[in-house]
Design a protein around this motif. Structure first.
Motif, mmCIF file in Angstrom:
data_model
loop_
_atom_site.group_PDB
_atom_site.id
_atom_site.type_symbol
_atom_site.label_atom_id
_atom_site.label_comp_id
_atom_site.label_asym_id
_atom_site.label_seq_id
_atom_site.Cartn_x
_atom_site.Cartn_y
_atom_site.Cartn_z
ATOM 1 N N VAL A 473 -20.718 -17.446 -78.322
ATOM 2 C CA VAL A 473 -20.244 -17.097 -76.978
ATOM 3 C C VAL A 473 -19.749 -18.305 -76.182
ATOM 4 O O VAL A 473 -18.949 -18.160 -75.275
ATOM 5 C CB VAL A 473 -21.283 -16.282 -76.179
ATOM 6 C CG1 VAL A 473 -21.475 -14.910 -76.814
ATOM 7 C CG2 VAL A 473 -22.606 -17.009 -76.060
ATOM 8 N N ILE A 474 -20.235 -19.509 -76.489
ATOM 9 C CA ILE A 474 -19.539 -20.713 -76.020
ATOM 10 C C ILE A 474 -19.063 -21.410 -77.283
ATOM 11 O O ILE A 474 -19.854 -21.811 -78.136
ATOM 12 C CB ILE A 474 -20.443 -21.645 -75.185
ATOM 13 C CG1 ILE A 474 -20.966 -20.933 -73.934
ATOM 14 C CG2 ILE A 474 -19.669 -22.928 -74.802
ATOM 15 C CD1 ILE A 474 -19.962 -20.631 -72.852
ATOM 16 N N LYS A 492 -25.285 -15.933 -79.208
ATOM 17 C CA LYS A 492 -26.031 -14.766 -78.742
ATOM 18 C C LYS A 492 -26.431 -14.032 -80.014
ATOM 19 O O LYS A 492 -25.667 -13.226 -80.531
ATOM 20 C CB LYS A 492 -25.110 -13.923 -77.861
ATOM 21 C CG LYS A 492 -25.676 -12.625 -77.360
ATOM 22 C CD LYS A 492 -24.582 -11.872 -76.592
ATOM 23 C CE LYS A 492 -24.994 -10.477 -76.162
ATOM 24 N NZ LYS A 492 -25.420 -9.600 -77.249
ATOM 25 N N ILE A 613 -27.384 -15.645 -71.575
ATOM 26 C CA ILE A 613 -26.143 -16.351 -71.910
ATOM 27 C C ILE A 613 -25.056 -16.108 -70.865
ATOM 28 O O ILE A 613 -24.090 -16.873 -70.781
ATOM 29 C CB ILE A 613 -25.603 -15.955 -73.308
ATOM 30 C CG1 ILE A 613 -25.444 -14.459 -73.426
ATOM 31 C CG2 ILE A 613 -26.472 -16.469 -74.420
ATOM 32 C CD1 ILE A 613 -24.067 -13.973 -73.562
ATOM 33 N N LYS A 614 -25.211 -15.082 -70.060
ATOM 34 C CA LYS A 614 -24.186 -14.796 -69.048
ATOM 35 C C LYS A 614 -24.122 -15.881 -67.971
ATOM 36 O O LYS A 614 -23.172 -15.958 -67.219
ATOM 37 C CB LYS A 614 -24.435 -13.426 -68.421
ATOM 38 C CG LYS A 614 -24.267 -12.273 -69.439
ATOM 39 C CD LYS A 614 -23.940 -10.939 -68.795
ATOM 40 C CE LYS A 614 -25.059 -10.401 -67.927
ATOM 41 N NZ LYS A 614 -26.284 -10.034 -68.674
ATOM 42 N N LYS A 615 -25.165 -16.718 -67.924
ATOM 43 C CA LYS A 615 -25.158 -17.808 -66.939
ATOM 44 C C LYS A 615 -24.544 -19.098 -67.496
ATOM 45 O O LYS A 615 -24.500 -20.109 -66.806
ATOM 46 C CB LYS A 615 -26.584 -18.074 -66.468
ATOM 47 C CG LYS A 615 -27.120 -16.946 -65.602
ATOM 48 C CD LYS A 615 -28.508 -17.255 -65.105
ATOM 49 C CE LYS A 615 -28.975 -16.180 -64.137
ATOM 50 N NZ LYS A 615 -30.421 -16.280 -63.925
ATOM 51 N N CYS A 616 -24.107 -19.069 -68.733
ATOM 52 C CA CYS A 616 -23.532 -20.280 -69.333
ATOM 53 C C CYS A 616 -22.166 -20.585 -68.726
ATOM 54 O O CYS A 616 -21.493 -19.697 -68.209
ATOM 55 C CB CYS A 616 -23.385 -20.106 -70.838
ATOM 56 S SG CYS A 616 -24.967 -20.159 -71.675
ATOM 57 N N ILE A 617 -21.779 -21.858 -68.820
ATOM 58 C CA ILE A 617 -20.475 -22.265 -68.301
ATOM 59 C C ILE A 617 -19.758 -23.138 -69.322
ATOM 60 O O ILE A 617 -20.369 -23.593 -70.290
ATOM 61 C CB ILE A 617 -20.613 -23.037 -66.962
ATOM 62 C CG1 ILE A 617 -21.562 -24.223 -67.139
ATOM 63 C CG2 ILE A 617 -21.092 -22.128 -65.851
ATOM 64 C CD1 ILE A 617 -21.561 -25.162 -65.956
ATOM 65 N N THR A 618 -18.477 -23.370 -69.087
ATOM 66 C CA THR A 618 -17.707 -24.241 -69.970
ATOM 67 C C THR A 618 -17.194 -25.440 -69.170
ATOM 68 O O THR A 618 -17.419 -25.532 -67.963
ATOM 69 C CB THR A 618 -16.515 -23.485 -70.583
ATOM 70 O OG1 THR A 618 -15.790 -22.853 -69.525
ATOM 71 C CG2 THR A 618 -16.993 -22.431 -71.560
#
Lengths: 779, 259
Positions: A473-474, A492, A613-618
């Protein structure tokens, strides 16, 4: 077949040493003397099978003799008095120690199995292991790298009762790809050939196994021309209640997977020697990923039906190590070598016993389950063969056609190795501050962006399937054009849960000058990368992989001691336990009378379990108008250290800020410092940025250049969501941080200096071009 | 519960079976991953299912050429069963290696003894893993697979042999029958060459159906885009629909109401 007896009883000390060399045993005199005494007491000479079994089991590769030796350490810090420290067992007193002290409940199995295991959720666990396959990759890059991947995947298949591999990570160190061919010594492959071969090997094995390669790094340096480094890592998932194995007397020894051939004979002992121009490539194994994939498919079915008590992989030392290690659980084994399926006829019993032919696993199967498990394997055309049974006789007994060819005391085999004692020295040196003076900072930035260690590795990444299993997912490449450099990968792993796994790494070249600096920086980088995408420091574990060259002098050993101390210090500060590790020493090459060593290189791999994982950033810029902040202090330093307390404060606060959704993008500062980090964020996001160096919190720096390119640790560039700027400031309170600029619509990167405006002013497309061109069209 | 039964057919070297099954599950079906040996030994029958998915991977190591060994098993050992299955209008989807298998099996895109279409080495000469833009074509697939899809969608590809090639006559026939499902395009929907067309496929062809539309082969992986967070730009572009799931759901919905 032929069984030779080795005349050890009458051998003099010189002859013992010659014997060790002649048979590639890689045992030193002290060890040879202990072996001699063992057989003297028995009143017989060893067979070739027996002596090989001991050599494999006692190899540096299997026993980590150097890192577990006792050490007298004398060290002097700058301005301090000479001090002494005694380690009974270097690893136990440093790296294991911090894991023990931290005593994290979520650590399930550490430093005892084929991989480290931590908790994922109530039901599942995550296993992680990183291996090296350096010597084989130097001789035969494609095969060496492929079997490196194959081997670490089997470590994951062989952890507990077997985990399912879900991700690979690959870190390579090569000589510069543009190194002049005429300067490459005889017997050494050109770095470019090694690079291409290794990448193809990893690609073909990893892709065929259906495991995404989603994380990695490549370092280029002349120090790796003779000895490239190939680190291969695999992450796996397994049910929590399948994290441990046992073996009961009477359990059947079942060999599953590939056939045994003459490939990979003496891999374990060969990896403990220097390379030279005469090494034969028969020490390198030949891989076949589809055979391994079939083993994976079927063994997980058998695992979930609880059909076996234990499993391990045949790695270094082949059957001798795999069966030998499982036999510790039951205290003995009886093996019938003539039953082993062979690739071709003509192998001597000792060759069958220690061959490192690939894709083989050994199971301990209760007799009652044998029929059922054999059906699972044969149903999918997987070869499974009964080789004998585990016993509790205290003996490892090996037969060939009912003739006994090896009978060794288990206790002697596994505990008989004499402990090594060494002395080590370390004198801290002052690092000289490097003064670079460039007139044109824009050009300097472009030069750095296009340098081998900074430039885009897209050419490599695209060849790996980083999406298979549909959990990434990232991704390794991010941004509007999917070509920006991600800090870490996020998986994920379960379709019905938003929990995730973050994987990152840290590795650098500071080991050339200061091992302590190298180690703290590698750990800092791995943690930085992890935090930058939304990792959770409270549930982060580390893996250490030591690659070293010669270790003949106390000074060289002192570097390893300081590396271990750095691991302890950083583990303590960040409360991140180490769960697994590996060392590959002797990465050196004999050039006539000279020996060239690699720079000491510690790879740190970090793994973190996150709740959402919805709180992850790039790392790509998201929106013009957003403010840009820097977290961390910029210093004028060449060999960066870590300011423990502040580093922890910064990373914890930033983690919280990301969790609270105040951050739109974040990138760590590493090679090339602030300038490179900001540039990458710009061209990955397709947006511009304007920053003011006056606002950068810095220590003793008076030049724009030093601020822009300093590689101080524990720093991040953060694009804060405009509406959340207040919250961000509140959360970061108490840490070193400052607003340095904003995201702008026009596609330019503009830096205002301490005294002058726009010391850098460049179109982001030009910066991107510099970054992409080096390895852009590599074929 | 009367969910549509889907076989996800696997063998040695298949490696996208689990996510393909997960995708179908999300699409409302009841998928079952079955090893081909079970069909060869008559332990399972195709007649119990409505959709057959041949997932991606490196079946039998892609020895000889991609998908060839698996295709021969279908062609020489399971031909009657497969013919029966498709004759009834049941659906087959071949994804990536599955597509390579289908075109080498003798019944796709046309039932004939020779192979009329192939997927060969990418023009770049190497394996490519990237997200691509696909233009949804007007054609026979609109009735089943691509119903309701927007003009341009995104899916990931990951293959070394994905270049669609066929003879002129075959191409003409495929076009006349409106069998082309997607074409590789740029973000604006225009034909743009590499890397937008990642493998050099003739006329940017991504995937095709048989003339009846019930068999569909494509190189990209719909099963890799069934939740938002699989989309590479999900941290920026929050409103994207998982296009892969839409394709699988279309198949399941069609099977539910028509089969």
């Amino acid at each position: 077949m032929e069984i030779k007896t080795i005349d050890i009883l009458s051998a003099s000390e010189t002859q013992l040493q010659e014997m060790s060399k002649k048979y590639l045993l890689s045992l030193n005199l002290e060890e040879m003397l202990v072996v001699q005494k063992y057989f003297k007491d028995l009143g017989k000479n060893p067979t070739d099978v027996e002596i090989e079994t001991i050599a494999q089991t006692w190899s540096e590769h299997c026993k980590h003799k150097t890192l577990t030796s006792s050490i007298d350490f004398n060290y002097t810090k700058i301005g301090g008095k000479p001090q002494k420290k005694l380690y009974k067992n270097l690893l136990k007193d440093t790296i294991f120690k911090i894991t023990k002290e931290l005593n994290k409940k979520w650590c399930i199995s550490v430093f005892q199995d084929n991989a480290g295991v931590i908790e994922f959720d109530d039901k599942d666990a995550v296993a992680f292991k990183v291996e090296t396959h350096n010597h084989p990759s130097a001789i035969e890059p494609y095969g060496g790298a492929g079997t490196g991947i194959g081997g670490v995947i089997r470590d994951i298949l062989g952890v507990g009762l077997g985990a399912k591999p879900i991700m690979n990570t690959d870190i390579f160190c090569f000589g510069p790809d543009n190194y002049p061919q005429e300067k490459v010594p005889k017997g050494v492959l050109h770095p470019k050939r090694v690079f291409k071969g290794v990448v193809s090997g990893v690609r073909d094995y990893g892709n065929r196994m259906g495991i995404p390669t989603s994380n990695g790094t490549i370092l280029f340096d002349e120090g790796y021309i003779h000895n490239p480094l190939v680190y291969c890592g695999t992450v796996g998932m397994l049910p929590k209640d399948k994290a441990f194995k046992k073996v009961l007397p009477g359990d059947i020894i079942l060999a599953v997977g590939g056939k045994t051939g003459r490939d990979g004979i003496h891999g374990a002992t060969f990896s403990s020697l220097s390379l030279d121009e005469n090494v034969s490539s028969t020490v390198v194994q030949i891989g076949n990923p589809i055979v391994e994939k079939k083993v994976l498919d079927t063994m997980l079915i058998a695992r979930d039906k609880n059909l076996y008590n234990a499993v391990t992989d045949c790695g270094a030392g082949g059957f001798s190590s795999a069966i030998g290690e499982l036999a510790i659980f039951s205290n003995g084994a009886k093996v019938h070598l003539e039953k082993a399926p062979l690739k071709y006829k003509g192998l001597q019993p000792w060759e069958i016993w220690i061959s490192e032919a690939q894709e083989r696993m050994v199971f301990a199967v209760p007799k009652n389950n044998l029929e059922e498990i054999l059906k699972i394997f044969t149903d999918e055309d997987v070869e499974a063969t009964v080789l004998g049974e585990f016993t509790n006789t205290g003996k490892l007994e090996v037969f060939y056609d009912s003739k006994i060819v090896c009978s060794l005391d288990m206790k002697f085999l596994h505990d008989g190795i004499p402990k090594r004692h060494k002395s080590a020295v370390w004198n801290e040196k002052k690092s000289a501050v490097k003064k670079i003076k460039s007139k044109n900072l824009t050009n300097r930035l472009k030069e750095i962006l296009s340098s081998l260690n900074v430039c885009s590795k897209e050419w490599v990444i695209r060849q790996y399937d980083h999406e298979v299993q549909a959990q990434t997912v990232i991704k390794p490449l991010v941004g509007v054009k999917n070509d920006g450099p991600s800090d870490a990968a996020v998986l994920k792993p379960l379709p019905d849960s938003d929990k995730g796994i973050v994987v990152s790494n840290g590795v650098n070249l500071y080991g050339k000058k200061d091992a302590y600096s190298m180690a703290v920086s590698a750990i800092d980088e791995a943690l930085r990368n992890l935090v930058a995408v939304g990792g959770n420091l409270k549930k982060t574990a580390l893996l250490d992989n030591f690659c070293w060259g010669a270790l003949d002098t106390p000074e060289q050993l002192g570097e390893i001691v300081m590396t271990c101390e750095a691991c302890y210090d950083m583990g303590k500060v960040f409360e991140t336990p180490f769960i697994s590790g590996k060392d590959s020493l002797n990465n050196k090459y004999k050039l006539g009378s000279k020996t060239v060593s690699i720079p000491p290189t510690l790879l740190i791999s970090a793994i973190s379990v996150i709740d959402d994982i919805k709180k992850c950033i790039t790392m790509d810029l998201k929106k013009s108008g957003n403010p840009v902040y820097i977290v961390g202090l910029t210093k004028d330093e060449v060999l960066p250290r870590v300011d423990f307390e502040n580093a922890k404060k910064q990373m914890t606060a930033l983690q919280e800020a990301i969790e609270q959704k105040t951050v739109d993008s974040c990138h760590d500062c590493s090679d090339g410092g602030i300038a490179v980090s900001c540039s990458e964020m710009c061209f990955s996001g397709g947006l511009g940025m304007e920053i003011n160096l006056k606002n950068v919190p810095a220590e003793n720096i008076k030049s724009d250049e030093a601020i822009l390119f300093s590689e101080s640790n524990s720093r991040f560039i953060v694009e804060v969501r405009k509406e959340k700027e207040k919250d961000f400031n509140r959360i970061l309170q108490g840490a070193n941080f400052a607003k340095i600029g904003q995201v702008v619509k026009n596609k330019k990167f503009i830096v205002n200096g301490l005294r002058k405006k726009s010391v850098i002013d460049s179109d982001i497309s030009e910066l991107k071009n510099s970054w992409q061109k080096t390895l852009g069209n590599y074929d | 519960m009367n969910k549509t039964k889907v076989i996800v057919l696997r063998t040695a070297g298949t490696n996208c079976d689990i996510e393909t099954a997960n995708g179908f599950k999300l699409a409302g079906a009841d998928p079952e991953i079955v090893h081909i040996n079970k069909f060869l030994r008559n332990e399972k029958s195709f007649s119990d299912y409505k959709i057959l998915a041949v997932p991606g991977g490196f079946s039998y190591g892609d020895d000889i050429s991609a998908g060839k060994v698996f295709a021969n098993k279908l062609k020489y050992k399971l031909k009657n069963e497969i013919m029966e299955f498709t004759k009834n209008g049941k659906l087959i989807i071949g994804i990536c290696n599955g597509f390579q298998i289908l075109v080498k099996s003798g019944f796709f895109p046309f039932i004939e003894n020779k192979q009329s279409v192939t997927l060969t080495n990418n023009d770049s000469g190497k394996f490519e893993c990237r997200w691509v833009y696909l233009k949804t074509m007007k054609g026979i697939a609109n009735k089943i697979w691509t119903k309701g899809l927007p003009d341009v969608i995104q899916l990931p590809i990951a293959h070394g042999e994905g270049k669609f090639v066929c003879e002129k006559d075959t191409l003409k026939k495929i076009k006349q029958n409106s069998q082309i499902v997607f074409k590789y395009v740029d973000e604006k929907g225009k034909s743009s060459g590499f890397p937008y067309n990642p493998n050099g496929s003739v006329e940017d062809i991504v995937g095709i159906t048989n003339p009846e539309g019930n068999i569909f082969g494509l190189m990209p992986h719909p099963e890799r885009f069934v939740v938002k967070q699989q989309y590479p730009l999900w941290t920026k572009d929050k409103n994207v629909e998982p296009f892969g799931l839409m394709i699988l759901k279309n198949a399941v919905d069609y099977a539910k109401s028509n089969l």
